[in-house]
Design a protein around this motif. Structure first.
Motif, PDB file in Angstrom:
ATOM      1  N   GLY A  52       6.441  20.083   3.253  1.00 37.40           N
ATOM      2  CA  GLY A  52       5.335  20.740   3.920  1.00 37.40           C
ATOM      3  C   GLY A  52       4.722  19.914   5.028  1.00 37.40           C
ATOM      4  N   ARG A  53       5.466  18.940   5.541  1.00 32.10           N
ATOM      5  CA  ARG A  53       4.966  18.113   6.632  1.00 32.10           C
ATOM      6  C   ARG A  53       6.100  17.884   7.622  1.00 32.10           C
ATOM      7  NH1 ARG A  53       6.996  13.006   5.909  1.00 32.10           N
ATOM      8  NH2 ARG A  53       7.722  12.512   3.813  1.00 32.10           N
ATOM      9  N   PRO A  54       5.802  17.635   8.896  1.00 32.01           N
ATOM     10  CA  PRO A  54       6.845  17.389   9.869  1.00 32.01           C
ATOM     11  C   PRO A  54       7.634  16.146   9.495  1.00 32.01           C
ATOM     12  CG  PRO A  54       4.748  17.811  10.929  1.00 32.01           C
ATOM     13  CD  PRO A  54       4.484  17.644   9.467  1.00 32.01           C
ATOM     14  N   PRO A  55       8.998  16.197   9.572  1.00 32.44           N
ATOM     15  CA  PRO A  55       9.785  15.019   9.226  1.00 32.44           C
ATOM     16  C   PRO A  55       9.422  13.813  10.058  1.00 32.44           C
ATOM     17  CG  PRO A  55      11.174  16.983   9.391  1.00 32.44           C
ATOM     18  CD  PRO A  55       9.816  17.366   9.890  1.00 32.44           C
ATOM     19  N   GLY A  56       8.941  14.023  11.296  1.00 26.60           N
ATOM     20  CA  GLY A  56       8.598  12.891  12.141  1.00 26.60           C
ATOM     21  C   GLY A  56       7.251  12.285  11.839  1.00 26.60           C
ATOM     22  N   ASN A  57       6.414  12.941  11.005  1.00 19.94           N
ATOM     23  CA  ASN A  57       5.088  12.432  10.685  1.00 19.94           C
ATOM     24  C   ASN A  57       5.128  11.617   9.400  1.00 19.94           C
ATOM     25  OD1 ASN A  57       4.124  13.694  12.906  1.00 19.94           O
ATOM     26  ND2 ASN A  57       2.802  15.135  11.836  1.00 19.94           N
ATOM     27  N   PRO A  58       4.287  10.612   9.283  1.00 20.00           N
ATOM     28  CA  PRO A  58       4.268   9.828   8.048  1.00 20.00           C
ATOM     29  C   PRO A  58       3.702  10.621   6.893  1.00 20.00           C
ATOM     30  CG  PRO A  58       2.489   9.167   9.508  1.00 20.00           C
ATOM     31  CD  PRO A  58       3.343  10.118  10.286  1.00 20.00           C
ATOM     32  N   ALA A  59       4.007  10.164   5.685  1.00 21.10           N
ATOM     33  CA  ALA A  59       3.463  10.810   4.494  1.00 21.10           C
ATOM     34  C   ALA A  59       1.959  10.601   4.431  1.00 21.10           C
ATOM     35  CB  ALA A  59       4.138  10.234   3.242  1.00 21.10           C
ATOM     36  N   ALA A  60       1.299  11.410   3.609  1.00 24.26           N
ATOM     37  CA  ALA A  60      -0.149  11.298   3.460  1.00 24.26           C
ATOM     38  C   ALA A  60      -0.504   9.942   2.852  1.00 24.26           C
ATOM     39  CB  ALA A  60      -0.687  12.427   2.592  1.00 24.26           C
ATOM     40  N   VAL A  61      -1.524   9.311   3.397  1.00 24.11           N
ATOM     41  CA  VAL A  61      -1.985   7.998   2.932  1.00 24.11           C
ATOM     42  C   VAL A  61      -3.210   8.198   2.061  1.00 24.11           C
ATOM     43  CG1 VAL A  61      -2.796   5.718   3.634  1.00 24.11           C
ATOM     44  CG2 VAL A  61      -1.072   6.901   5.006  1.00 24.11           C
ATOM     45  N   ALA A  62      -3.211   7.561   0.900  1.00 25.05           N
ATOM     46  CA  ALA A  62      -4.317   7.696  -0.035  1.00 25.05           C
ATOM     47  C   ALA A  62      -5.574   7.026   0.497  1.00 25.05           C
ATOM     48  CB  ALA A  62      -3.933   7.086  -1.383  1.00 25.05           C
ATOM     49  N   PRO A  63      -6.763   7.518   0.125  1.00 23.60           N
ATOM     50  CA  PRO A  63      -8.009   6.893   0.579  1.00 23.60           C
ATOM     51  C   PRO A  63      -8.165   5.495   0.006  1.00 23.60           C
ATOM     52  CG  PRO A  63      -8.454   8.567  -1.082  1.00 23.60           C
ATOM     53  CD  PRO A  63      -7.013   8.701  -0.736  1.00 23.60           C
ATOM     54  N   ALA A  64      -8.754   4.612   0.803  1.00 26.20           N
ATOM     55  CA  ALA A  64      -9.052   3.246   0.379  1.00 26.20           C
ATOM     56  C   ALA A  64     -10.222   2.752   1.208  1.00 26.20           C
ATOM     57  CB  ALA A  64      -7.842   2.330   0.566  1.00 26.20           C
ATOM     58  N   VAL A  65     -10.991   1.856   0.648  1.00 26.09           N
ATOM     59  CA  VAL A  65     -12.156   1.318   1.353  1.00 26.09           C
ATOM     60  C   VAL A  65     -11.695   0.612   2.621  1.00 26.09           C
ATOM     61  CG1 VAL A  65     -14.031  -0.351   1.226  1.00 26.09           C
ATOM     62  CG2 VAL A  65     -13.500   1.079  -0.756  1.00 26.09           C
ATOM     63  N   GLY A  66     -12.376   0.889   3.730  1.00 24.57           N
ATOM     64  CA  GLY A  66     -12.053   0.241   4.989  1.00 24.57           C
ATOM     65  C   GLY A  66     -11.954   1.237   6.128  1.00 24.57           C
ATOM     66  N   ASP A  67     -11.550   0.742   7.299  1.00 22.95           N
ATOM     67  CA  ASP A  67     -11.435   1.564   8.493  1.00 22.95           C
ATOM     68  C   ASP A  67     -10.233   2.495   8.388  1.00 22.95           C
ATOM     69  OD1 ASP A  67     -13.603   0.228   9.476  1.00 22.95           O
ATOM     70  OD2 ASP A  67     -12.446  -1.147  10.722  1.00 22.95           O
ATOM     71  N   VAL A  68     -10.423   3.758   8.769  1.00 21.33           N
ATOM     72  CA  VAL A  68      -9.357   4.750   8.666  1.00 21.33           C
ATOM     73  C   VAL A  68      -9.355   5.644   9.898  1.00 21.33           C
ATOM     74  CG1 VAL A  68      -9.332   4.824   6.152  1.00 21.33           C
ATOM     75  CG2 VAL A  68     -10.849   6.365   7.411  1.00 21.33           C
ATOM     76  N   ARG A  69      -8.237   6.289  10.123  1.00 20.14           N
ATOM     77  CA  ARG A  69      -8.121   7.403  11.058  1.00 20.14           C
ATOM     78  C   ARG A  69      -7.787   8.619  10.204  1.00 20.14           C
ATOM     79  NH1 ARG A  69      -6.590   7.990  16.730  1.00 20.14           N
ATOM     80  NH2 ARG A  69      -7.948   9.709  17.354  1.00 20.14           N
ATOM     81  N   ILE A  70      -8.648   9.614  10.179  1.00 20.93           N
ATOM     82  CA  ILE A  70      -8.472  10.764   9.298  1.00 20.93           C
ATOM     83  C   ILE A  70      -7.610  11.792  10.023  1.00 20.93           C
ATOM     84  CG2 ILE A  70      -9.620  12.504   7.894  1.00 20.93           C
ATOM     85  CD1 ILE A  70     -12.109  10.757   7.933  1.00 20.93           C
ATOM     86  N   ARG A  71      -6.403  12.008   9.505  1.00 23.33           N
ATOM     87  CA  ARG A  71      -5.429  12.901  10.127  1.00 23.33           C
ATOM     88  C   ARG A  71      -5.279  14.168   9.304  1.00 23.33           C
ATOM     89  NH1 ARG A  71      -0.109  13.043   8.975  1.00 23.33           N
ATOM     90  NH2 ARG A  71      -0.251  10.983   7.966  1.00 23.33           N
TER      91      ARG A  71
END
Length: 370
Positions: free
Chosen positions: A206-225
């Motif tokens: 259910g995601r584009p093959p060229g996009n990375p897998a979903a990254v789990a939340p963790a404390v710190g700086d993030v880019r929400i995609r």
């Protein structure tokens, strides 16, 4: 003020703390965020910095009279109501109880200068910019030449008709035809791969093959995609509302986001805005409005929902496809932060909406910032 609803009465205040509690109730009564109060004050010609308002309501000392005036006016009080607030403030200040806040040491000097207010909104109109082209549909794979190729290379004639092409020449034609068809197959395969990588055709997960897998939340700086897309969360530069949109991830971070924990399984999404400073993402009015906007504003406003559960979504057979952002304590239960409107368009807004079984527009990845 709107008639028929409770309006705090400053005459009930006996101490500065009670007076400040009344001001907080006045703000809650208005339903406005700090940013909206500041904008309304500026429209009237008053100076009401956001950080100063937040500090004023968090302290136990009386505000300066000009700050009180700008704040009460921005909350929508009538001239008579404003006069009552100013009279009570003068009386309390005359008693010397707890002192008065003649100067706010926590105020940002840059925000007290009306000439340094936010720039005009010079962003493009909220229209879908030129998006990616749809993936070119590759045709069926070419058939490997067999008897059909031999028939095509054979002379047209009935049985016993002598061939006009010498056997050696016919063999060379067949070999050339085989090579040409094989080369065409390789070219089509290459075009299909490029189209998949460029246009983000959805794979099994259910995601584009060229996009990375979903990254789990963790404390710190993030880019929400937004998972399955090349969109990330951001505000529109130059606006005051704090409305969060989805924008191409290639755009600069605006604002920058980070995650902090506020208890077991509870998260706060913190924003760092270049003009307004630190803030928190949240749902206004306690989530009472089903389609409330998902927006950034100052942290600590009790009328907003600012805590979220970041729930993984997927199947037991496959990987996690993304994480839902679920408001904790919303007055409208069963809701998720959702991309609304045209989910394939840049600048689509985010809002509180019912969580759906397919989680369309409701899955996010918390990519680590480089």
């Amino acid at each position: 003020m709107t008639p028929g609803r409770y309006t705090p009465d400053p005459r009930e205040a006996r101490t500065p703390a009670e007076f400040l509690a009344g001001l907080q109730a006045l703000k809650d009564r208005s339903g406005l965020t700090y940013r909206e109060l500041s904008a309304r004050a500026e429209a009237r010609g008053d100076v009401l910095p956001r950080s100063t308002v937040a500090n004023m309501l968090a302290r136990a000392t009386l505000p300066r009279e000009e700050l009180l005036t700008a704040f009460v006016r921005a909350c929508g009080a009538t001239p008579d109501e404003l006069a009552e607030w100013r009279t009570v403030r003068t009386e309390l200040a005359g008693r010397g109880a707890y002192g008065t806040a003649d100067a706010d040491p926590d105020a940002d000097p840059a925000e007290t200068d009306p000439a340094r207010t936010d720039p005009a909104d010079t962003d493009p109109a909220e229209a879908d910019p030129a998006g990616t082209d749809p993936a070119e549909a590759a045709g069926p794979p070419p058939a490997w030449p067999g008897h059909e190729a031999e028939a095509a290379a054979a002379p047209h004639g009935g049985p016993g008709t002598p061939s006009r092409t010498p056997p050696a020449t016919s063999s060379r034609i067949r070999r050339a035809l085989v090579a040409a068809v094989a080369l065409a197959g390789l070219v089509l395969a290459g075009v299909s791969v490029v189209a998949l990588l460029r246009d983000g055709d959805t794979g099994r997960a259910g995601r584009p093959p060229g996009n990375p897998a979903a990254v789990a939340p963790a404390v710190g700086d993030v880019r929400i995609r937004v998972t399955g897309t090349d969109f990330c969360l951001a505000e529109r530069r130059g606006t005051r509302t704090g409305q969060v949109h989805q924008v191409p991830c290639a755009e600069p971070d605006f604002p920058r986001y980070s995650l902090t924990t506020v208890g077991t399984g509870r998260w706060r999404i913190v924003s760092d805005h270049p003009d307004f400073g630190p803030g928190c993402s949240g749902i206004p009015s306690g989530g009472r409005i089903p389609d409330s906007a998902y927006e950034d504003s100052e942290c600590g406003d009790p009328s907003r929902v600012e805590a979220f559960a970041l729930e993984p979504y997927g199947t037991s057979e496959g990987p996690v496809r993304g994480y839902r952002i679920v408001p904790v304590g919303s007055a409208t239960p069963g809701t998720c932060v959702t991309v609304v409107g045209d989910r394939e368009a840049a600048w689509a807004k985010l809002a509180q909406a019912p969580c759906t079984p397919d989680a369309a527009g409701q899955l996010f990845s918390f990519d680590r910032r480089d």
